[in-house]
Scaffold this active site. Structure first.
Site, PDB file in Angstrom:
ATOM      1  N   GLU A   1      -4.261  -4.695  -3.566  1.00  0.00           N
ATOM      2  CA  GLU A   1      -4.338  -3.350  -3.007  1.00  0.00           C
ATOM      3  C   GLU A   1      -4.368  -2.333  -4.142  1.00  0.00           C
ATOM      4  OE1 GLU A   1      -0.905  -1.696  -0.942  1.00  0.00           O
ATOM      5  OE2 GLU A   1      -2.300  -1.112   0.637  1.00  0.00           O
TER       6      GLU A   1
ATOM      7  N   CYS B   1      -2.771   2.834   3.803  1.00  0.00           N
ATOM      8  CA  CYS B   1      -2.446   1.397   3.869  1.00  0.00           C
ATOM      9  C   CYS B   1      -3.549   0.613   4.579  1.00  0.00           C
ATOM     10  CB  CYS B   1      -1.111   1.200   4.565  1.00  0.00           C
ATOM     11  SG  CYS B   1      -1.014   2.029   6.139  1.00  0.00           S
TER      12      CYS B   1
ATOM     13  N   GLU C   1       6.382  -2.377   7.139  1.00  0.00           N
ATOM     14  CA  GLU C   1       4.979  -1.947   7.234  1.00  0.00           C
ATOM     15  C   GLU C   1       4.466  -1.918   5.807  1.00  0.00           C
ATOM     16  OE1 GLU C   1       3.444  -1.344   9.990  1.00  0.00           O
ATOM     17  OE2 GLU C   1       5.149  -1.216  11.363  1.00  0.00           O
TER      18      GLU C   1
END
Ligand code: NDP
Length: 489
Positions: free
Chosen positions: A385, A287, A253
């Site tokens: 990110e 996330c 993940e």
């Protein structure tokens, strides 16, 4: 017990085979309160010898049973008792989570409630009968994968632990969990109750320590059957390579750069709220943060202005104040990382609001909610990110353009689309390459529904029956119903 007070600083050990053990090297590492920058705990660091002990304990608990052979119902009862303990102690756990991560107390309380729900999610391990010809019976048994190594990040510490431990235990696996070095405290508190609720020694082991040492040793260990990892794509790639040597099953993940798409016909107030909530919840350390805000050209300028005005009302503050909507970032390292992106963003785009450290805080890793606009989708702030409260607003011209920009990213974790046009909403949903897509909302997450990404956001799914599936092997059983000899000779 895991903890003891030493001048206000608590001490924690590793939990191995049902016992609290110091690391074999005797080394410890400090855990901080990011709002005061003070040390709140010292934690025993595990090295490869400690990881080896934990894996051997989990291996023995799996191979020798009885956990893996206990009925799914009985395992479920243990998990329900654990959930009950978590609910009874939710105020204490929320307080520690809030102090350790800097997340607002109200959000920490939601997290702990979700943790309990996750352990309560019913563990239905199902099998199948397969429709083979009449002279045979074929069925499938679902059996636990074995010993699971689980590595989690710092943004939702106990919740990420629950997402991994609950399905693994429901499936009958035994576990070695490595929390993030910044935030190991809540899962160590919960480990105090493991024996009391009926988890036999060795079934869950918690090892603290650095990713490069304890985490890497866990991934490489031949006694581990599966690695479940949540964290950055960079570390995910290292893990896949290391796990290949022993052909472990791996689920990942990873991060995202999720598009939050606003069409002209969407509800105006809900859209502005949704754009801000989607990216600034949990200080942007999410996330699935909607960090690329795609806005249709017809409403673009007005939208940026409205976001800016509403963002001024986001209350930054001490994590324990109930009105606080954004606390500090989790660590100095994360503060420095996000700050460097703020400087980069000022070169790559225009600033609507924010862009630095809020003046009112003398201490703590606070960052202003920051909105960059006129961002090119090729800019680094739109591609990488950031994992902090930083939004990139990007204009688009019509549905096809929105889909093109939304999918133009190496990631594919989540996306959201806002419109009142049901035809358009579902066309966009089907075109987006992402594992989770929200319509007219962003971020709701339920234990019953799958979580995970496309592309470089990872593979495998957590939660719901999909999460359980990742901890199960499938055994096909053939039974001959025809007594006639094979007659092969
Ligand atoms: P990292 O990838 O740096 O670390 C995650 C975990 O991996 C930590 O426990 C870390 O240990 C460990 N680790 C680091 N290096 C190694 C290694 N070489 N071998 C084994 N384990 C290692 O991520 P962050 O903790 O910084 O968390 C933020 C990231 O997590 C973001 O990219 C975010 O998107 C992602 N994330 C994804 C989620 C999802 O569901 N898809 C949910 C939450 C976060 P240590 O603590 O010592 O660094």
């Amino acid at each position: 017990m895991s903890s003891g007070a030493t001048a206000g600083v608590r001490t924690y050990k590793n939990y191995v085979n049902g016992e609290w053990l110091g690391g074999s090297s005797g080394e410890t590492f400090a855990v901080y309160d990011p709002s005061t920058e003070e040390v709140i705990a010292q934690v025993a660091a595990a090295g490869s010898a400690d990881v080896d002990l934990a894996v051997k304990a989990a291996r023995a608990a799996f191979d020798g049973g009885p956990w893996s052979t206990t009925s799914a119902q009985d395992r479920g009862r243990v998990l329900f008792r654990l959930a009950e303990k978590i609910r009874q102690n939710s105020a204490m756990l929320a307080e520690i989570e809030c102090r350790n991560t800097g997340k607002p107390i109200v959000e920490a309380e939601y997290d702990i409630a979700d943790v309990a729900t996750c352990f309560e999610y019913s563990n239905k391990v199902l099998g199948n009968v397969n429709p083979v010809p009449a002279n045979a019976l074929s069925f499938t048994l679902r059996e636990p994968v074995g010993v699971a190594g689980q590595i989690i990040p710092w943004n939702y510490p106990l919740l990420m632990a629950a997402w991994k431990l609950a399905p693994a235990l429901a499936a009958g696996c035994t576990c070695i969990l490595k929390p993030a070095e910044q935030t190991p405290l809540t899962v160590l508190e919960v480990a105090n109750w493991f024996r009391e609720v009926g988890l036999p020694p060795g079934v869950v082991n918690i090892i603290n320590g650095l990713g490069e040492t304890a985490g890497a040793a866990l991934v490489a260990h031949p006694g581990v059957d599966k690695i479940a990892f949540t964290g950055s794509a960079a570390v995910g790639k290292i893990i896949v390579k290391s796990a290949a040597d022993t052909l472990k099953r791996v689920t990942l993940e990873l991060g995202g750069k999720s598009p939050n798409i606003f069409f002209t016909d969407a509800d105006w107030e809900a859209s502005i709220d949704g754009a801000l909530f989607g990216v600034f919840i949990n200080q942007g350390e999410v996330c699935s943060a909607g960090s690329r805000i795609l806005v249709e050209k017809k409403i673009y300028s007005k939208f940026v202005e409205a976001m800016k005005e509403k963002a001024k009302r986001i209350k930054l503050g001490a994590p324990f104040e109930r009105e606080t909507k954004m606390g500090p970032l989790v660590s100095k390292e994360q503060y420095d990382r996000v700050s460097s992106y703020l400087e980069l963003g000022k070169k790559e785009a225009k600033v609507a609001i924010g862009g630095g450290r809020p003046k009112q805080f003398a201490k703590g890793y606070y960052v202003e909610p920051t909105i960059f606009y006129d961002v090119e989708n090729t800019a680094r702030i739109a591609r990488e990110e950031i994992f902090g409260p930083v939004a990139s607003v990007i204009p688009f011209d019509g549905e096809a353009d929105a889909i093109r920009i939304a999918n133009d990213t190496p990631y594919g974790l989540a996306a959201a689309v806002w419109t009142r046009d049901i035809y358009k909403a579902f066309r966009v949903v089907k075109s987006l390459r992402a594992g989770i897509v929200w319509v007219n909302h962003m971020q709701p997450t339920y234990v019953e529904a799958p979580w995970g990404g496309y592309k470089q956001s990872g593979f495998g799914r957590e939660l719901g029956p999909w999460g359980l599936e990742e901890y199960l092997e499938t055994k096909q059983v053939f039974v001959n119903l025809d007594e006639t000899p094979i007659g092969w000779y």
